[in-house]
Design a protein around this motif. Structure first.
Motif, mmCIF file in Angstrom:
data_model
loop_
_atom_site.group_PDB
_atom_site.id
_atom_site.type_symbol
_atom_site.label_atom_id
_atom_site.label_comp_id
_atom_site.label_asym_id
_atom_site.label_seq_id
_atom_site.Cartn_x
_atom_site.Cartn_y
_atom_site.Cartn_z
ATOM 1 N N TRP A 117 -11.303 4.012 -1.287
ATOM 2 C CA TRP A 117 -10.174 3.714 -0.722
ATOM 3 C C TRP A 117 -9.345 3.420 -1.970
ATOM 4 C CZ3 TRP A 117 -7.713 -0.796 -2.751
ATOM 5 C CH2 TRP A 117 -6.635 -1.185 -1.873
ATOM 6 N N GLU A 120 -6.941 6.119 2.129
ATOM 7 C CA GLU A 120 -8.469 6.518 2.119
ATOM 8 C C GLU A 120 -8.535 7.869 2.129
ATOM 9 O OE1 GLU A 120 -11.441 4.060 4.376
ATOM 10 O OE2 GLU A 120 -12.060 5.975 5.233
ATOM 11 N N ARG A 157 -2.305 2.264 -2.666
ATOM 12 C CA ARG A 157 -1.211 2.935 -2.689
ATOM 13 C C ARG A 157 0.128 2.344 -3.333
ATOM 14 N NH1 ARG A 157 1.513 4.826 3.278
ATOM 15 N NH2 ARG A 157 1.059 2.670 3.365
ATOM 16 N N ALA A 181 -3.479 6.753 5.436
ATOM 17 C CA ALA A 181 -2.849 5.752 5.122
ATOM 18 C C ALA A 181 -4.041 4.546 5.525
ATOM 19 C CB ALA A 181 -1.520 5.497 5.979
ATOM 20 N N ALA A 182 -4.293 3.518 4.725
ATOM 21 C CA ALA A 182 -5.324 2.578 5.003
ATOM 22 C C ALA A 182 -4.760 1.029 4.791
ATOM 23 C CB ALA A 182 -6.351 2.367 4.180
ATOM 24 N N SER A 183 -5.497 0.052 5.128
ATOM 25 C CA SER A 183 -5.091 -1.039 5.387
ATOM 26 C C SER A 183 -4.652 -1.698 3.885
ATOM 27 C CB SER A 183 -6.007 -2.159 5.973
ATOM 28 O OG SER A 183 -7.197 -2.086 5.350
ATOM 29 N N GLY A 184 -4.140 -2.707 3.644
ATOM 30 C CA GLY A 184 -3.800 -3.111 2.297
ATOM 31 C C GLY A 184 -2.926 -2.475 1.465
ATOM 32 N N ASN A 185 -2.121 -1.789 2.211
ATOM 33 C CA ASN A 185 -1.106 -0.765 1.283
ATOM 34 C C ASN A 185 -1.791 0.001 0.567
ATOM 35 O OD1 ASN A 185 1.469 -0.034 0.609
ATOM 36 N ND2 ASN A 185 1.500 -1.082 -1.466
ATOM 37 N N GLU A 226 2.683 10.089 6.889
ATOM 38 C CA GLU A 226 3.176 8.776 6.021
ATOM 39 C C GLU A 226 3.002 8.893 4.753
ATOM 40 O OE1 GLU A 226 2.337 4.008 6.362
ATOM 41 O OE2 GLU A 226 1.218 5.435 7.528
ATOM 42 N N SER A 265 -2.025 12.509 5.943
ATOM 43 C CA SER A 265 -1.118 11.882 6.909
ATOM 44 C C SER A 265 0.281 12.059 6.238
ATOM 45 C CB SER A 265 -1.567 10.212 6.648
ATOM 46 O OG SER A 265 -0.689 9.445 7.197
#
Length: 399
Positions: A390, A338, A393, A331-335, A290, A288
């Motif tokens: 997971w 994955e 980050r 990028a994954a949820s919860g800062n 990002e 990603s």
């Protein structure tokens, strides 16, 4: 679900069913043997069930069989209890002439099965003496089984009992050697991983300290607000402490271990995938933007690199006929981020799905948990295998 996944699932269920049926067969045989011995007539003696003492022997046999049925590793005290009870009843049988044939064949067979566990778990509590007590119970129970034929069948029967017991001892010793080999292998892997983590700790801490020095130097030659400069240095210092605590946690983890490999980061994942692609498997990689533009903590990036390396190694070892492999770092949820590696191969015999995971995957899970992440390794419903993790980050202050 594809035919490959269905076949693998069916194979696992079949193995569990066969083991269950085997245990049911053994338990059923023991109970039938006990019933036949209890209610059958001797040559010139009535059946044992007419004697109250035979019912005591019957209860003892049920207790010993129950210990075999319910035994789990670490419960060797129950083997000790079964052996002591059996020895006590045999001693009473020698002192008390009940006038009927003794009951003990089923109990003898169950004690022989328990001998395997006594030897395999030789060093488990309450101690090694349990195996000797178990062996004594097996050998002395012959006085009950052959009480009616001490002159003719006792010697031959005792020899047969001894040979059967030695067979169980040998099998138990073999299983114990396999357990010991596995523990030694885990210890070697764990020690090697600790050495690698110690080297990584130097790199990680040096990275953070260098950033702090750069911030301090920049504050001296620019018009930066002192409060802002100190806040940046404080944030970099906290990041360094967090990194060091994570690495120390992994070094102190007695169950860790994932093998030694060079330190990697997100940028090196593409090189890793490209080398794998040149070996003949269509492999693509997506990272990603990002993440590429953000500052990921070095220990997190190294762990992500380790996930991809371990997953690609397992594809090469275990995925028969794999034609496509997809590596995604997003990028994954919860800062968090994955990392996933998916293939379309067919499971080779003894793949991780059937064996419960290899040393590398087991150690990888320990490493991921140590940095606050989660690992998922499983068959895909549409076919193939997926290894995904997971990871938090954690961003660092740019220099």
């Amino acid at each position: 679900m594809t035919s490959t996944s269905a076949a693998r699932s069916l194979h696992g269920r079949f193995n569990r069913l066969m083991m269950l049926l085997l245990k049911i067969f053994i338990i059923g045989s023991l109970l039938l043997s006990l019933a036949a011995e209890m209610f059958s007539n001797g040559a010139d003696k009535p059946p044992p069930f007419i004697s109250w003492f035979s019912w005591l022997e019957f209860a003892t046999a049920i207790f010993v069989i129950g210990v075999y049925v319910l035994y789990r590793p670490g419960r060797k005290r129950w083997i000790a209890a079964a052996s002591i009870v059996s020895l006590a009843v045999t001693g009473l049988d020698l002192l008390y002439d009940q006038g009927v044939r003794g009951v003990g064949t089923a109990e003898l067979l169950a004690l022989g099965l328990l001998m395997l566990f006594s030897v395999r778990h030789w060093d488990a509590l309450p101690g090694r003496w349990v195996a000797f007590a178990n062996g004594a119970a097996v050998m002395l129970i012959g006085f009950r089984v052959f009480a009616d034929n001490l002159e003719t069948a006792f010697v031959g029967g005792t020899v047969l009992i001894f040979l059967a017991m030695m067979t169980m001892i040998g099998f138990g010793a073999y299983l114990r050697s396999l357990d010991k080999l596995r523990r030694e292998t885990q210890e070697e892997v764990r020690q090697a991983e600790r050495l690698e983590l110690a080297r990584e700790m130097h790199d990680f801490v040096a990275h953070h300290v260098t950033g702090m020095v750069v911030l301090a130097q920049a504050a001296q030659v620019t018009d930066t607000d002192p409060k802002k400069a100190f806040a940046d240095i404080e944030e970099a210092g906290l990041a360094a402490l967090t990194s060091m605590r994570r690495m120390v946690k992994m070094l102190r983890n007695d169950d860790g271990g994932a093998g030694t490999n060079p330190l990697g980061d997100l940028a090196q994942i593409e090189d890793l995938v490209e080398r794998f692609n040149r070996e003949g498997t269509d492999t693509t990689c997506f990272i990603s933007p990002e993440l590429a533009g953000s500052a990921v903590a070095p220990e997190i990036a190294a762990t992500a690199h380790r996930v991809v390396r371990e997953a690609l190694t397992n594809v090469r070892k275990h995925a028969r006929g794999a034609t496509r492999v997809r590596v995604v770092v997003a990028a994954a949820s919860g800062n968090g981020l994955e990392v996933s590696v998916r293939d379309d191969g067919r499971a080779a015999r003894g793949r991780l799905a059937d064996s419960g995971g290899g040393m590398g995957l087991l150690g990888l899970g320990e490493r991921i948990e140590a940095v606050g992440g989660q690992l998922r390794a499983q068959a895909r419903p549409e076919g193939g295998w997926e290894t995904a993790a997971w990871l938090p980050r954690v961003t660092t202050v740019p220099g």
